[in-house]
Design a protein around this motif. Structure first.
Motif, PDB file in Angstrom:
ATOM      1  N   ARG A   1     -14.289 -31.293   1.328  1.00  0.00           N
ATOM      2  CA  ARG A   1     -14.430 -29.947   1.065  1.00  0.00           C
ATOM      3  C   ARG A   1     -15.355 -29.081   1.476  1.00  0.00           C
ATOM      4  O   ARG A   1     -16.541 -29.495   1.275  1.00  0.00           O
ATOM      5  CB  ARG A   1     -13.842 -29.709  -0.712  1.00  0.00           C
ATOM      6  CG  ARG A   1     -14.968 -30.542  -1.332  1.00  0.00           C
ATOM      7  CD  ARG A   1     -14.528 -30.322  -2.913  1.00  0.00           C
ATOM      8  NE  ARG A   1     -15.361 -31.257  -3.734  1.00  0.00           N
ATOM      9  CZ  ARG A   1     -16.475 -30.715  -4.160  1.00  0.00           C
ATOM     10  NH1 ARG A   1     -16.745 -29.653  -4.287  1.00  0.00           N
ATOM     11  NH2 ARG A   1     -17.355 -31.647  -5.069  1.00  0.00           N
ATOM     12  N   ASN A   2     -15.223 -27.550   1.499  1.00  0.00           N
ATOM     13  CA  ASN A   2     -16.162 -26.759   1.730  1.00  0.00           C
ATOM     14  C   ASN A   2     -16.845 -26.471   0.239  1.00  0.00           C
ATOM     15  O   ASN A   2     -16.099 -26.379  -0.546  1.00  0.00           O
ATOM     16  CB  ASN A   2     -15.800 -25.482   2.182  1.00  0.00           C
ATOM     17  CG  ASN A   2     -15.171 -25.768   3.816  1.00  0.00           C
ATOM     18  OD1 ASN A   2     -15.702 -26.309   4.525  1.00  0.00           O
ATOM     19  ND2 ASN A   2     -14.140 -24.678   4.353  1.00  0.00           N
ATOM     20  N   LEU A   3     -18.190 -26.246   0.471  1.00  0.00           N
ATOM     21  CA  LEU A   3     -18.949 -25.843  -0.771  1.00  0.00           C
ATOM     22  C   LEU A   3     -19.154 -24.329  -0.395  1.00  0.00           C
ATOM     23  O   LEU A   3     -19.470 -23.965   0.786  1.00  0.00           O
ATOM     24  CB  LEU A   3     -20.316 -26.652  -0.973  1.00  0.00           C
ATOM     25  CG  LEU A   3     -19.824 -28.208  -1.031  1.00  0.00           C
ATOM     26  CD1 LEU A   3     -21.300 -29.112  -1.236  1.00  0.00           C
ATOM     27  CD2 LEU A   3     -19.121 -28.262  -2.499  1.00  0.00           C
ATOM     28  N   SER A   4     -19.560 -23.727  -1.345  1.00  0.00           N
ATOM     29  CA  SER A   4     -19.933 -22.137  -1.497  1.00  0.00           C
ATOM     30  C   SER A   4     -21.231 -21.952  -0.895  1.00  0.00           C
ATOM     31  O   SER A   4     -21.618 -20.921  -0.193  1.00  0.00           O
ATOM     32  CB  SER A   4     -20.022 -21.606  -2.857  1.00  0.00           C
ATOM     33  OG  SER A   4     -21.220 -22.281  -3.611  1.00  0.00           O
ATOM     34  N   ASP A   5     -22.115 -22.878  -0.503  1.00  0.00           N
ATOM     35  CA  ASP A   5     -23.422 -22.917   0.112  1.00  0.00           C
ATOM     36  C   ASP A   5     -23.274 -23.268   1.607  1.00  0.00           C
ATOM     37  O   ASP A   5     -24.402 -23.082   2.331  1.00  0.00           O
ATOM     38  CB  ASP A   5     -24.450 -23.605  -0.562  1.00  0.00           C
ATOM     39  CG  ASP A   5     -24.455 -25.226  -0.509  1.00  0.00           C
ATOM     40  OD1 ASP A   5     -23.222 -25.574   0.133  1.00  0.00           O
ATOM     41  OD2 ASP A   5     -24.959 -25.801  -0.937  1.00  0.00           O
ATOM     42  N   GLY A   6     -22.031 -23.380   2.141  1.00  0.00           N
ATOM     43  CA  GLY A   6     -22.039 -23.686   3.625  1.00  0.00           C
ATOM     44  C   GLY A   6     -21.788 -25.081   4.147  1.00  0.00           C
ATOM     45  O   GLY A   6     -21.626 -25.558   5.140  1.00  0.00           O
ATOM     46  N   ARG A   7     -22.326 -25.975   3.078  1.00  0.00           N
ATOM     47  CA  ARG A   7     -22.008 -27.364   3.395  1.00  0.00           C
ATOM     48  C   ARG A   7     -20.561 -27.855   3.167  1.00  0.00           C
ATOM     49  O   ARG A   7     -19.920 -27.020   2.542  1.00  0.00           O
ATOM     50  CB  ARG A   7     -23.114 -28.407   2.590  1.00  0.00           C
ATOM     51  CG  ARG A   7     -24.538 -27.905   2.667  1.00  0.00           C
ATOM     52  CD  ARG A   7     -25.331 -28.617   1.560  1.00  0.00           C
ATOM     53  NE  ARG A   7     -24.942 -28.190   0.373  1.00  0.00           N
ATOM     54  CZ  ARG A   7     -25.188 -29.162  -0.817  1.00  0.00           C
ATOM     55  NH1 ARG A   7     -25.750 -30.208  -0.617  1.00  0.00           N
ATOM     56  NH2 ARG A   7     -24.812 -28.825  -2.155  1.00  0.00           N
ATOM     57  N   VAL A   8     -20.310 -28.973   3.735  1.00  0.00           N
ATOM     58  CA  VAL A   8     -18.964 -29.722   3.464  1.00  0.00           C
ATOM     59  C   VAL A   8     -19.537 -30.845   2.612  1.00  0.00           C
ATOM     60  O   VAL A   8     -20.328 -31.765   2.927  1.00  0.00           O
ATOM     61  CB  VAL A   8     -18.313 -30.238   4.699  1.00  0.00           C
ATOM     62  CG1 VAL A   8     -17.255 -31.000   4.486  1.00  0.00           C
ATOM     63  CG2 VAL A   8     -17.659 -29.034   5.378  1.00  0.00           C
ATOM     64  N   ALA A   9     -18.743 -31.229   1.436  1.00  0.00           N
ATOM     65  CA  ALA A   9     -18.719 -32.367   0.598  1.00  0.00           C
ATOM     66  C   ALA A   9     -17.737 -33.508   1.055  1.00  0.00           C
ATOM     67  O   ALA A   9     -16.497 -33.115   0.891  1.00  0.00           O
ATOM     68  CB  ALA A   9     -18.994 -31.984  -0.895  1.00  0.00           C
ATOM     69  N   VAL A  10     -18.313 -34.506   1.236  1.00  0.00           N
ATOM     70  CA  VAL A  10     -17.110 -35.658   1.811  1.00  0.00           C
ATOM     71  C   VAL A  10     -17.284 -36.717   0.848  1.00  0.00           C
ATOM     72  O   VAL A  10     -18.479 -37.259   0.538  1.00  0.00           O
ATOM     73  CB  VAL A  10     -17.644 -36.365   3.433  1.00  0.00           C
ATOM     74  CG1 VAL A  10     -16.806 -37.269   3.387  1.00  0.00           C
ATOM     75  CG2 VAL A  10     -17.734 -34.921   4.156  1.00  0.00           C
ATOM     76  N   THR A  11     -16.179 -36.795   0.104  1.00  0.00           N
ATOM     77  CA  THR A  11     -16.061 -38.250  -0.821  1.00  0.00           C
ATOM     78  C   THR A  11     -15.098 -39.211  -0.137  1.00  0.00           C
ATOM     79  O   THR A  11     -14.130 -38.638   0.198  1.00  0.00           O
ATOM     80  CB  THR A  11     -15.519 -37.899  -2.002  1.00  0.00           C
ATOM     81  OG1 THR A  11     -16.586 -36.746  -2.639  1.00  0.00           O
ATOM     82  CG2 THR A  11     -15.651 -38.673  -3.066  1.00  0.00           C
ATOM     83  N   ALA A  12     -15.622 -40.365  -0.079  1.00  0.00           N
ATOM     84  CA  ALA A  12     -14.852 -41.557   0.891  1.00  0.00           C
ATOM     85  C   ALA A  12     -14.859 -42.727  -0.029  1.00  0.00           C
ATOM     86  O   ALA A  12     -15.814 -42.973  -0.574  1.00  0.00           O
ATOM     87  CB  ALA A  12     -15.177 -41.812   2.099  1.00  0.00           C
TER      88      ALA A  12
END
Length: 96
Positions: free
Chosen positions: A42-53
């Protein structure tokens, strides 16, 4: 985490760089499904992508290698990770 590589784990990775709007989450989902993992990107508001696996430790390690590799869409400048116990909350891998 224990040294047992057969255990099921949760990987949370924060991917920084030019990773939004370039197909990065779709690419991550495809790699995760190939590895038999469940979770989300998922996209984060600070421009990063958070990946949970969640899944096999070796598969999560491989996904982390791929996220840090040079073949991702966009441009990854850094990846930080955290390991945890799996929640079992995911039944597939989604782009959130």
């Amino acid at each position: 985490m224990s040294g047992n590589t057969d255990s099921t784990v949760r990987l949370i990775a924060w991917v920084q760089g030019q990773v939004q709007g370039v197909g990065f989450r779709w690419w991550t989902r495809s790699r995760a499904l190939e590895l038999g993992l469940v979770g989300q990107a998922r996209n984060l508001s600070d421009g990063r992508v958070a990946v949970t696996a969640e899944g096999d430790r070796a598969a999560c390690d491989r996904l982390l290698e791929l996220l840090r590799g040079g073949d991702t869409p966009g441009r990854v400048t850094s990846v930080s990770e955290q390991w945890a116990e799996p929640s079992g909350a995911f039944s597939g891998f989604i782009e959130a």
